[in-house]
Design an enzyme around this catalytic site. Structure first.
Site, PDB file in Angstrom:
ATOM      1  N   LYS A 102      -1.216  -9.436   2.712  1.00  0.00           N
ATOM      2  CA  LYS A 102      -0.447  -9.030   3.899  1.00  0.00           C
ATOM      3  C   LYS A 102      -1.295  -8.053   4.699  1.00  0.00           C
ATOM      4  CE  LYS A 102       3.269  -6.091   3.693  1.00  0.00           C
ATOM      5  NZ  LYS A 102       2.768  -4.936   4.467  1.00  0.00           N
ATOM      6  N   GLU A 123      -1.202  -5.609   8.532  1.00  0.00           N
ATOM      7  CA  GLU A 123      -0.361  -5.063   9.597  1.00  0.00           C
ATOM      8  C   GLU A 123      -0.954  -5.365  10.970  1.00  0.00           C
ATOM      9  OE1 GLU A 123       0.429  -0.897   8.960  1.00  0.00           O
ATOM     10  OE2 GLU A 123       1.219  -1.254   6.941  1.00  0.00           O
ATOM     11  N   GLU A 171       9.491  -4.465  10.094  1.00  0.00           N
ATOM     12  CA  GLU A 171       9.851  -3.162   9.516  1.00  0.00           C
ATOM     13  C   GLU A 171      10.450  -2.228  10.565  1.00  0.00           C
ATOM     14  OE1 GLU A 171       7.009  -1.232   6.959  1.00  0.00           O
ATOM     15  OE2 GLU A 171       8.281   0.546   6.791  1.00  0.00           O
ATOM     16  N   ASP A 213      -1.141  -6.088  -0.277  1.00  0.00           N
ATOM     17  CA  ASP A 213      -1.453  -5.478   1.024  1.00  0.00           C
ATOM     18  C   ASP A 213      -2.944  -5.218   1.166  1.00  0.00           C
ATOM     19  OD1 ASP A 213       0.568  -5.055   2.849  1.00  0.00           O
ATOM     20  OD2 ASP A 213       1.260  -3.197   1.925  1.00  0.00           O
ATOM     21  N   ASP A 222       0.836  -1.209   0.000  1.00  0.00           N
ATOM     22  CA  ASP A 222       0.000   0.000   0.000  1.00  0.00           C
ATOM     23  C   ASP A 222       0.870   1.257   0.000  1.00  0.00           C
ATOM     24  OD1 ASP A 222       0.862  -0.229   2.603  1.00  0.00           O
ATOM     25  OD2 ASP A 222      -1.099   0.075   3.518  1.00  0.00           O
ATOM     26  N   SER A 223       2.194   1.084   0.084  1.00  0.00           N
ATOM     27  CA  SER A 223       3.113   2.212  -0.130  1.00  0.00           C
ATOM     28  C   SER A 223       2.882   2.827  -1.502  1.00  0.00           C
ATOM     29  CB  SER A 223       4.567   1.754   0.014  1.00  0.00           C
ATOM     30  OG  SER A 223       4.822   0.641  -0.818  1.00  0.00           O
TER      31      SER A 223
HETATM   32  O1  KIV Z   1       3.563  -1.137   1.624  1.00  0.00           O
HETATM   33  C1  KIV Z   1       4.726  -1.560   1.562  1.00  0.00           C
HETATM   34  O2  KIV Z   1       5.494  -1.257   0.644  1.00  0.00           O
HETATM   35  C2  KIV Z   1       5.187  -2.448   2.616  1.00  0.00           C
HETATM   36  C3  KIV Z   1       6.640  -2.741   2.679  1.00  0.00           C
HETATM   37  C4  KIV Z   1       7.313  -1.552   3.211  1.00  0.00           C
HETATM   38  C5  KIV Z   1       6.939  -3.962   3.440  1.00  0.00           C
HETATM   39  O3  KIV Z   1       4.412  -2.877   3.414  1.00  0.00           O
END
Ligand code: KIV
Length: 303
Positions: A118, A120, A187, A88, A49-50
């Site tokens: 994924k 969090e 992280e 994510d 989600d970055s």
């Molecule tokens: O969103 C992302 O890019 C991430 C990585 C930093 C692991 O979760």
């Protein structure tokens, strides 16, 4: 009988089986083109989600909508063949309850054909991880600095810098492992803590700003390529793509202004038989227009 043997895509249990073995290599990926390149080198690709910050100009990952993750996820699955694609779950799509998480994660899996999601959170997400895994959704956990909680942390803050904070983070790692996570992203945490966690848990740890002692590493692709304007301390820039793009665009702009691009090499002309009847044969010299010369066909273009 067909002799075609389809190439097998890496699956979540293949990543788990790598615990303690050769380092697991991964990068974020947001689009088909770069996914195809990274696919040759990475064990898994994360549609992180970055992408909200890197590609869409958000200040944090909090505003990222599920539909955006699905759109980029589809592109990465289409662009890759070998690597596991993990997508994510964005903020607000899984925290409320295991059944809300299942509904949204199932949508991600069905619409993108990715291999895992994924999410969090440590202890607070354990019940949800178990619920998803029991219903066929492989889950990668993400603990330490969890960017979706930036408003609670008060910034993107490194975790585990003092020993008194370790127990809670170690407990997060233990509990998500027990809940069935197939791997855990660690992280932005102190190296000794990441190493302790890596030794303690039975699934691979994937470090980003954690430690070389993790079972694998991940970076945001744009950061390691040298395309991001600012990067955290833990990023090594393996390329200078931002500078290369700047130079290429500056050359293009100056050639357009000087009218040296497009040259005849990049221009379509009439087919030879029609040259004699070209009504533009008398057009101004140097523009390349209407000269009737047969030029090379540009790559991947029509006739
Ligand atoms: O969103 C992302 O890019 C991430 C990585 C930093 C692991 O979760």
């Amino acid at each position: 009988m067909s002799t075609h043997v389809p190439m097998k895509r890496t699956m979540a249990p293949d990543i788990t089986a790598r615990k303690g073995g050769d380092p697991i290599v991964s990068l974020t990926s947001y689009h088909a083109h770069t996914a195809a390149i990274a696919d040759k080198h990475c064990d898994f690709l994360l549609v992180g989600d970055s992408l909200g910050m890197v590609m869409h100009g958000y200040e944090t990952t909090v505003p990222v909508p599920l539909d955006l993750m699905i759109m980029h996820g589809k592109a990465v699955v289409r662009g890759s063949k070998r690597a596991l694609v993990v997508i994510d779950m964005p903020f607000g799509t899984y925290e409320e309850s295991p059944s809300v998480a299942f509904r949204n994660a199932a949508r991600v899996m069905k619409e993108t054909d990715c291999g895992a999601v994924k999410l969090e959170g440590g202890r607070r997400m354990a019940e949800t991880i178990r619920f998803l895994v029991d219903r066929g959704i492989p889950v990668m956990a993400h603990i330490g600095m969890t960017p979706q909680s930036v408003n609670v942390f008060g910034g993107f803050k490194t975790q585990g810098r003092t020993v008194d904070t370790w127990t809670a983070i170690e407990e997060d790692a233990r509990v998500v492992t027990e809940a069935g996570a197939f791997a855990i992203v660690l992280e932005a945490m102190s190296a000794p803590l990441a190493e302790r966690i890596t030794k303690a848990v039975a699934v691979p740890t994937i470090g980003i700003g954690a430690s070389p002692g993790c079972d694998g590493q991940i970076l945001v692709m744009e950061d390691m390529l040298g395309l991001s304007p600012r990067v955290p301390k833990f990023v090594k820039e393996f390329g200078a793509i931002g500078q290369a793009i700047d130079r290429a665009i500056a050359s293009y702009a100056s050639e357009v202004r000087a009218r040296t691009f497009p040259s005849t090499e990049h221009t379509y002309s009439l087919k030879s038989a029609d040259v004699a009847s070209d009504p533009g044969a008398g057009s101004p010299a140097g523009t390349g227009a209407g000269t009737g010369r047969v030029t090379k066909k540009p790559k991947n273009q029509g006739t």
